[in-house]
Design an enzyme around this catalytic site. Structure first.
Site, short mmCIF file in Angstrom:
data_model
loop_
_atom_site.label_atom_id
_atom_site.label_comp_id
_atom_site.label_asym_id
_atom_site.label_seq_id
_atom_site.Cartn_x
_atom_site.Cartn_y
_atom_site.Cartn_z
N ARG A 86 -17.89 -3.54 17.87
CA ARG A 86 -17.08 -4.56 17.59
C ARG A 86 -15.85 -4.69 18.19
O ARG A 86 -15.08 -3.47 18.22
CB ARG A 86 -16.63 -4.50 15.93
N CYS A 138 -16.41 -9.72 5.29
CA CYS A 138 -15.75 -8.61 4.77
C CYS A 138 -14.62 -8.58 4.11
O CYS A 138 -13.83 -9.58 4.32
CB CYS A 138 -15.33 -7.77 6.13
N CYS A 168 0.33 4.81 7.03
CA CYS A 168 -0.52 4.68 8.31
C CYS A 168 0.63 3.95 9.24
O CYS A 168 0.97 2.99 8.97
CB CYS A 168 -1.61 3.76 8.32
N CYS A 191 0.81 -1.12 -0.08
CA CYS A 191 -0.08 -0.03 -0.07
C CYS A 191 0.72 1.19 -0.11
O CYS A 191 1.84 1.54 0.71
CB CYS A 191 -0.97 -0.04 1.22
N CYS A 220 0.33 0.31 10.35
CA CYS A 220 0.05 -0.75 9.35
C CYS A 220 1.04 -1.60 8.92
O CYS A 220 2.20 -0.97 8.22
CB CYS A 220 -0.99 -0.03 8.40
N CYS A 240 -19.33 -6.89 3.16
CA CYS A 240 -19.02 -5.74 3.47
C CYS A 240 -17.55 -5.71 3.01
O CYS A 240 -16.77 -6.54 2.63
CB CYS A 240 -18.58 -5.69 5.10
N CYS A 285 -19.49 1.25 8.52
CA CYS A 285 -18.77 0.62 9.79
C CYS A 285 -17.38 1.55 9.69
O CYS A 285 -16.74 1.48 8.94
CB CYS A 285 -18.32 -0.83 9.17
#
Ligand code: SF4
Length: 331
Positions: free
Chosen positions: A265, A101, A61, A57, A64, A133, A193
């Site tokens: 969650r 998801c 972040c 990616c 991550c 999702c 979400c």
């Protein structure tokens, strides 16, 4: 305690801080009471999360392991074949999941062949009768519309942290980008979400600010994942201290009180929690978890489905059969 059968969208920072800082027993009691007013407290939504495209990616972040710029052990994997994804979804359904998801480590969705394949995956999973999702990064209104037409039920796009602390964690996009995508998802009629992560080095005020942004949205997110930082080796936050269980309980309880109709969650971080600690989170109002036979949550470890089913049994909880009918009615 005030009548919690009314949804509010005008929470002040002071009110949220007062809730978050209540004596723990009082806070959990209040959250458990609200939980019972809005939900069947013995039901837990079981969701399965599959990484359909892993790593590489371009974003930064700090938490991550999938960011290409960090030297982690995560192996980059191209978009999975549609049949493979559908087979995973069928297994998830057989194991008791009601939601499936699919996550792709993209900065944003591009209108290309990969997105066409995601659309096919959404259709295929929807045909199995599961709530579908996706979490694919930033979305335009048109892309959200295409996903909705394919049968997408929910879109995950976490705020990550507070608006004030955002720049400390991510520099390749702004907090407003997150809000724009959430708005595009809403406009398309897809449920939202959205939650965040604690343990990033934020203050209690940041945690409250993040929850306040969610709770003061025109419509509360139907799902609110609360994640404890999973410390991935090679990322800038790998040496952050482990999140204190009572901080998780306080976050979950506060989310439950201010967004009573939402599914809260208990998300990343369960692998480092004992069954007793997770029980506290359920008592504080968590009513959703991720599980699965792969025992991973994207790229970090997670309890497996048989372990989780045993835990639910031990605690007198059971999988929620269908969220669509039992939650968020008044949201
Ligand atoms: S959290 Fe998502 S956007 Fe950020 S680096 Fe990881 S995969 Fe990319």
């Amino acid at each position: 305690m005030e009548n919690t059968k009314t949804l509010r969208h005008d929470w002040t920072k002071e009110e949220l801080l007062e809730i978050y800082n209540k004596p723990l027993m009082e806070l959990v009691y209040e959250a458990a009471t609200v939980h019972r007013e809005w939900h069947k407290a013995d039901e837990v939504q079981i969701s399965t999360l599959l990484s359909v495209k892993t790593g590489g990616c371009p974003e930064d972040c700090s938490y991550c392991g999938q960011a290409a710029r960090y030297h982690t052990d995560i192996k980059v994997q191209a978009l999975l074949p549609t049949e493979t994804v559908i087979a995973h979804a069928q297994k998830a359904k057989d194991n008791g999941s009601s939601r499936f998801c699919m996550a792709a480590a993209w900065r944003e969705v591009r209108d290309n062949n990969d997105f066409d394949r995601i659309i096919d995956m959404v259709k295929g999973v929807n045909d199995l009768g599961l709530e579908v999702c996706c979490t694919l990064g930033m979305l335009t209104e048109n892309q959200a519309q295409r996903l909705q037409e394919a049968g997408l039920y929910a879109y995950n796009h976490n705020l990550d942290t507070s608006e004030e602390y955002y720049d400390e964690i991510i520099s390749t996009r702004q907090f407003d980008n997150r809000i724009n995508t959430i708005n595009n998802v809403r406009k398309a009629g897809i449920t939202v979400c959205s939650g965040g992560i604690i343990g990033l080095g934020e203050t209690n005020e940041d945690r409250i600010s993040m929850l306040r942004t969610l709770a003061n949205m025109e419509k509360h997110p139907e799902s609110v994942p609360i994640n404890a930082l999973a410390r991935v080796k090679g990322t800038p936050l790998e040496n952050n201290p482990k999140v204190d269980i009572w901080d998780m309980v306080r976050m979950i309880a506060t989310a439950r009180i201010v967004m009573p109709a939402s599914m809260v969650r208990l998300s990343a971080g369960r692998i480092e929690m004992s069954e007793t600690e997770q029980a506290w989170c359920f008592m504080a109002g968590a009513n959703s978890i991720f599980t699965g036979e792969r025992q991973t949550l994207l790229v970090t470890p997670n309890p497996g489905v048989s372990e989780d089913m045993q835990m639910l049994k031990n605690l007198g909880l059971k999988p929620l059969v269908k969220e669509k009918e039992s939650a968020c009615k008044a949201n």
